[in-house]
Design a protein around this motif. Structure first.
Motif, PDB file in Angstrom:
ATOM      1  N   GLY A  41      15.776 -10.448   2.178  1.00  0.00           N
ATOM      2  CA  GLY A  41      15.259  -9.456   1.245  1.00  0.00           C
ATOM      3  C   GLY A  41      13.849  -9.768   0.777  1.00  0.00           C
ATOM      4  O   GLY A  41      13.436  -9.400  -0.306  1.00  0.00           O
ATOM      5  N   ILE A  42      13.099 -10.517   1.594  1.00  0.00           N
ATOM      6  CA  ILE A  42      11.720 -10.796   1.207  1.00  0.00           C
ATOM      7  C   ILE A  42      10.784 -10.283   2.288  1.00  0.00           C
ATOM      8  O   ILE A  42      11.164 -10.176   3.446  1.00  0.00           O
ATOM      9  N   THR A  43       9.572  -9.990   1.898  1.00  0.00           N
ATOM     10  CA  THR A  43       8.581  -9.563   2.870  1.00  0.00           C
ATOM     11  C   THR A  43       7.765 -10.777   3.282  1.00  0.00           C
ATOM     12  O   THR A  43       7.296 -11.512   2.434  1.00  0.00           O
ATOM     13  N   VAL A  44       7.637 -10.987   4.575  1.00  0.00           N
ATOM     14  CA  VAL A  44       6.881 -12.136   5.059  1.00  0.00           C
ATOM     15  C   VAL A  44       5.554 -11.681   5.649  1.00  0.00           C
ATOM     16  O   VAL A  44       4.500 -12.218   5.375  1.00  0.00           O
ATOM     17  N   LYS A  45       5.638 -10.650   6.447  1.00  0.00           N
ATOM     18  CA  LYS A  45       4.438 -10.194   7.134  1.00  0.00           C
ATOM     19  C   LYS A  45       4.030  -8.835   6.553  1.00  0.00           C
ATOM     20  O   LYS A  45       4.857  -7.936   6.461  1.00  0.00           O
ATOM     21  N   ALA A  46       2.791  -8.708   6.163  1.00  0.00           N
ATOM     22  CA  ALA A  46       2.349  -7.458   5.565  1.00  0.00           C
ATOM     23  C   ALA A  46       2.339  -6.327   6.592  1.00  0.00           C
ATOM     24  O   ALA A  46       2.057  -6.545   7.762  1.00  0.00           O
ATOM     25  N   GLN A  47       2.690  -5.136   6.175  1.00  0.00           N
ATOM     26  CA  GLN A  47       2.698  -3.975   7.065  1.00  0.00           C
ATOM     27  C   GLN A  47       1.827  -2.878   6.452  1.00  0.00           C
ATOM     28  O   GLN A  47       1.592  -2.884   5.271  1.00  0.00           O
ATOM     29  N   THR A  48       1.445  -1.939   7.293  1.00  0.00           N
ATOM     30  CA  THR A  48       0.525  -0.913   6.837  1.00  0.00           C
ATOM     31  C   THR A  48       1.034   0.472   7.205  1.00  0.00           C
ATOM     32  O   THR A  48       1.671   0.632   8.229  1.00  0.00           O
ATOM     33  N   ALA A  49       0.776   1.460   6.350  1.00  0.00           N
ATOM     34  CA  ALA A  49       1.167   2.829   6.678  1.00  0.00           C
ATOM     35  C   ALA A  49       0.144   3.818   6.130  1.00  0.00           C
ATOM     36  O   ALA A  49      -0.358   3.644   5.013  1.00  0.00           O
ATOM     37  N   SER A  50      -0.166   4.847   6.927  1.00  0.00           N
ATOM     38  CA  SER A  50      -1.056   5.908   6.468  1.00  0.00           C
ATOM     39  C   SER A  50      -0.221   7.104   6.042  1.00  0.00           C
ATOM     40  O   SER A  50       0.668   7.523   6.768  1.00  0.00           O
TER      41      SER A  50
ATOM     42  N   LEU B 174      -3.817   8.575   2.329  1.00  0.00           N
ATOM     43  CA  LEU B 174      -3.588   7.359   1.527  1.00  0.00           C
ATOM     44  C   LEU B 174      -3.138   6.244   2.468  1.00  0.00           C
ATOM     45  O   LEU B 174      -2.132   6.372   3.149  1.00  0.00           O
ATOM     46  N   ASN B 175      -3.914   5.172   2.513  1.00  0.00           N
ATOM     47  CA  ASN B 175      -3.524   4.047   3.358  1.00  0.00           C
ATOM     48  C   ASN B 175      -2.874   2.982   2.500  1.00  0.00           C
ATOM     49  O   ASN B 175      -3.512   2.371   1.647  1.00  0.00           O
ATOM     50  N   LEU B 176      -1.591   2.783   2.744  1.00  0.00           N
ATOM     51  CA  LEU B 176      -0.820   1.824   1.956  1.00  0.00           C
ATOM     52  C   LEU B 176      -0.661   0.535   2.736  1.00  0.00           C
ATOM     53  O   LEU B 176      -0.244   0.535   3.892  1.00  0.00           O
ATOM     54  N   ILE B 177      -1.010  -0.563   2.106  1.00  0.00           N
ATOM     55  CA  ILE B 177      -0.863  -1.860   2.756  1.00  0.00           C
ATOM     56  C   ILE B 177       0.168  -2.657   1.984  1.00  0.00           C
ATOM     57  O   ILE B 177      -0.048  -3.011   0.832  1.00  0.00           O
TER      58      ILE B 177
ATOM     59  N   SER C 254      -4.125 -11.896  -0.141  1.00  0.00           N
ATOM     60  CA  SER C 254      -5.563 -11.834  -0.344  1.00  0.00           C
ATOM     61  C   SER C 254      -6.248 -11.093   0.794  1.00  0.00           C
ATOM     62  O   SER C 254      -7.239 -10.415   0.603  1.00  0.00           O
ATOM     63  N   ARG C 255      -5.699 -11.193   2.002  1.00  0.00           N
ATOM     64  CA  ARG C 255      -6.402 -10.468   3.063  1.00  0.00           C
ATOM     65  C   ARG C 255      -6.092  -8.983   3.039  1.00  0.00           C
ATOM     66  O   ARG C 255      -6.942  -8.169   3.376  1.00  0.00           O
ATOM     67  N   SER C 256      -4.880  -8.606   2.593  1.00  0.00           N
ATOM     68  CA  SER C 256      -4.598  -7.177   2.471  1.00  0.00           C
ATOM     69  C   SER C 256      -5.507  -6.581   1.410  1.00  0.00           C
ATOM     70  O   SER C 256      -6.018  -5.478   1.558  1.00  0.00           O
ATOM     71  N   ILE C 257      -5.706  -7.344   0.346  1.00  0.00           N
ATOM     72  CA  ILE C 257      -6.489  -6.846  -0.765  1.00  0.00           C
ATOM     73  C   ILE C 257      -7.928  -6.527  -0.359  1.00  0.00           C
ATOM     74  O   ILE C 257      -8.515  -5.565  -0.820  1.00  0.00           O
ATOM     75  N   SER C 258      -8.469  -7.308   0.559  1.00  0.00           N
ATOM     76  CA  SER C 258      -9.873  -7.073   0.876  1.00  0.00           C
ATOM     77  C   SER C 258     -10.088  -5.799   1.683  1.00  0.00           C
ATOM     78  O   SER C 258     -11.214  -5.399   1.904  1.00  0.00           O
ATOM     79  N   ALA C 259      -9.009  -5.155   2.131  1.00  0.00           N
ATOM     80  CA  ALA C 259      -9.178  -3.877   2.826  1.00  0.00           C
ATOM     81  C   ALA C 259      -8.988  -2.704   1.855  1.00  0.00           C
ATOM     82  O   ALA C 259      -9.028  -1.557   2.273  1.00  0.00           O
ATOM     83  N   CYS C 260      -8.789  -3.000   0.562  1.00  0.00           N
ATOM     84  CA  CYS C 260      -8.438  -1.953  -0.418  1.00  0.00           C
ATOM     85  C   CYS C 260      -9.489  -1.773  -1.495  1.00  0.00           C
ATOM     86  O   CYS C 260     -10.313  -2.641  -1.726  1.00  0.00           O
TER      87      CYS C 260
END
Ligand code: GTP
Length: 552
Positions: free
Chosen positions: A53-62, A74-77, A90-96
């Motif tokens: 029940g935890i997220t390990v790898k970040a995923q993305t959806a438009s 809306l691009n959701l990361i 931190s790396r997801s954040i830099s795309a937002c």
């Protein structure tokens, strides 16, 4: 798509506060996925993620969203929630340009809420606080709003109260994303420039790089260059993620999507790298803090005949997770294996679990260690290593005391948030781990936030579990790097039939070892030791089935 109608945002939260559930609701409401039970937590794809029940790898959806008669993109990361994976955050954040900061209206602010808030705050993003789980009987959104005002200085009027589970007020979240988060500043007329913020590996197509386009556009067939490696590739495929891949002909300034360009290794699509068009170089975007290995362990096949299949499993897993460092290693007793570096203990456990589940590999994992440093005094050693201060990730290579001026150990600053009923117990736990308190504040009438400086070595083995159990699960913990400090360290050998087995050597602190095993040079049988609570000792017993001993 006009840049003014694009919003790039991320959801950040403490573990279990409801990111994935909210992400699912947003996907459903914008029609990206159908509303069925089966689609629960679509963004959590890995088996271990579903199980734990935890997220390990970040995923993305438009997502496409209608607002005031206009369509918005809306691009959701999605981001992971655990301390070990704050690198991914931190790396997801830099795309937002903005984030939804989810706080459970029952639990309130937790250690990771604080850490995630500062990541977003330092990146100067718009922060929308969202109080989730207001449907719970014990939810107390008023109290949590006060915490948010006190700790983050965000007026309570800015908080949105929702139930991601029931869908209550989730539409308001989408409206506020459009209203409060600014569009990206990317310009279409500029030369193509994109940030690689994630990458995965596909057996057939090679590396799939997730990119945020910061300027210009890129088409199928274009030749692109990665600034870091300086290599040129042809774009075979590109598109957006909904969250499945949807190929398109082009990606434009402000968009988030994926490219496949014949890269064969994840290394080629380095996270934080900049892509540009061949012969149209641009200034590289500022990179990220590289992932830093905090915990190291040796991994060996249970049976050497499984070496080849284990090698291929390790290779495949590390292809998808560039934050694991790999070094080949071999030992007389355990045969050929590897020394792997992980971001933290959970990261290591997840990696081992994936080896087991996805590749059916049975392995011996040695006790986790942290990267120590030694300032050398022996001229011979300095010459051998080529430097005076060496980092030791393998305890077997720990230089002897007679050859060093000083040992140094890595430190971290830990944040603990807990109901005040447990502060006494937690303070003794921390003292027992050689921690030094830096401060302690009340975040509301009953909750305390404490900051401690810990030796990293003291928290890698079962600190988190103990903290959780002594606080009935209520205390939360997060840590960040705090450099190195001098330490009195001692090497402990593991003896098998009287002979040391190098790979099983561990390092302990002088203070602790003198208390537990007062006689130097004496050999202690494993039953009188409490060194290994990680399953490591059990594994060794299984492997050797003999009376193994430790000495120092
Ligand atoms: P990580 O990805 O592991 O960090 O967790 P997460 O933040 O994505 O949390 P997740 O969405 O998995 O939700 C955690 C638990 O809270 C699940 O059991 C959800 O069903 C539950 N949950 C989420 N939102 C709500 C809500 O609004 N109300 C109630 N009652 N439960 C919720």
């Amino acid at each position: 798509f006009p840049v003014e109608r694009i919003r790039n945002f991320s959801i950040i939260a403490h573990i279990d506060h409801g990111k994935s559930t909210l992400a699912d609701r947003l996907l459903e409401m914008t029609g990206a996925i159908a509303k069925t039970e089966r689609n629960k937590q679509v963004l959590d794809k890995l088996q271990v993620e579903r199980e734990r029940g935890i997220t390990v790898k970040a995923q993305t959806a438009s997502l496409f969203y209608q607002h005031d008669g206009e369509t918005y993109l809306l691009n959701l990361i999605d981001t992971p929630g655990h301390v070990d994976f704050s690198y991914e955050v931190s790396r997801s954040i830099s795309a937002c340009q903005g984030v939804l900061l989810i706080v459970d209206a029952n639990q309130g602010i937790q250690a990771q809420t604080v850490a995630n808030f500062y990541l977003a705050f330092e990146a100067q993003l718009t922060i929308i606080p969202v109080l989730n789980k207001i449907d719970l009987k014990n939810a107390d959104p008023d109290r949590v709003e006060k915490q948010i005002e006190k700790i983050f200085d965000i007026p309570k009027e800015e908080c949105i109260r929702i139930s991601a589970k029931l869908g209550t007020n989730v539409d308001q979240v989408l409206q506020e994303v459009v209203k409060r988060i600014p569009p990206p500043t990317a310009k279409l007329e500029e030369p193509f420039k994109a940030l690689v913020f994630d990458s995965t590996f596909d057996h057939y197509r090679g590396v799939i790089a997730n990119i945020a386009v910061f300027g210009g556009q890129v088409c199928k067939g274009d030749r692109i260059v990665s600034a870091h490696m300086g290599k040129t590739y042809e774009v075979n495929e590109l598109g957006i993620l909904r969250p499945d891949e949807r190929p398109t002909e082009k990606l434009y300034a402000g968009q988030v999507g994926y490219v496949v360009a014949g890269m064969k290794e994840v290394k080629e699509a380095q996270i934080g790298d900049t892509l540009y068009l061949h012969k149209q170089p641009v200034e590289a975007l500022p990179g990220f803090k590289p992932a830093k290995s905090m915990v190291f362990a040796g991994i060996y096949p249970m049976d050497q005949s499984e070496y080849t299949s284990l090698r291929s499993a390790v290779e495949k897993l590390t292809l998808n997770d560039s934050s694991v460092t790999v070094q080949r290693d071999s030992s007389l007793a355990l045969g050929a294996g590897w020394r792997l570096g992980f971001l933290g203990l959970l990261h290591m456990e997840v990696f081992n679990q994936r080896l087991d589940q996805e590749y059916n590999a049975s392995v011996i994992v040695t006790a986790p260690t942290v990267p120590y440093k030694a300032v050398l005094s022996s001229a011979k050693l300095i010459k051998e290593y080529g430097e005076e201060v060496v980092t030791i990730v393998n305890p077997a290579q720990f230089p002897d005391k007679s050859q060093v001026v000083q040992y140094l150990e890595p430190m971290v600053t830990g944040t603990i948030i807990t109901p005040d009923d447990f502060t006494g117990k937690i303070i003794s736990l921390c003292l027992g781990r050689r921690a030094i308190q830096k401060n302690m504040v009340y975040i509301d009438d009953h909750r305390v936030m404490m900051k401690y400086v810990f030796p990293l070595n003291e928290i890698v083995v079962d600190f988190y579990d103990q903290l959780k159990s002594m606080s009935s699960g209520y205390a939360s913990f997060d840590y960040e790097d705090a450099g190195y400090e001098p330490a009195e360290l001692i090497k402990i050998d593991f003896l098998l039939n009287g002979r040391p087995v190098e790979e099983l050597t561990t390092i302990s602190h002088g203070k602790k070892i003198n208390k537990s095993y007062p006689k130097k040079g004496f050999i202690y049988s494993s039953s009188c030791l409490q060194l290994c609570k990680t399953g490591y000792e059990r594994q060794i017993w299984q492997k050797f089935k003999s009376d193994n001993c430790f000495r120092y």
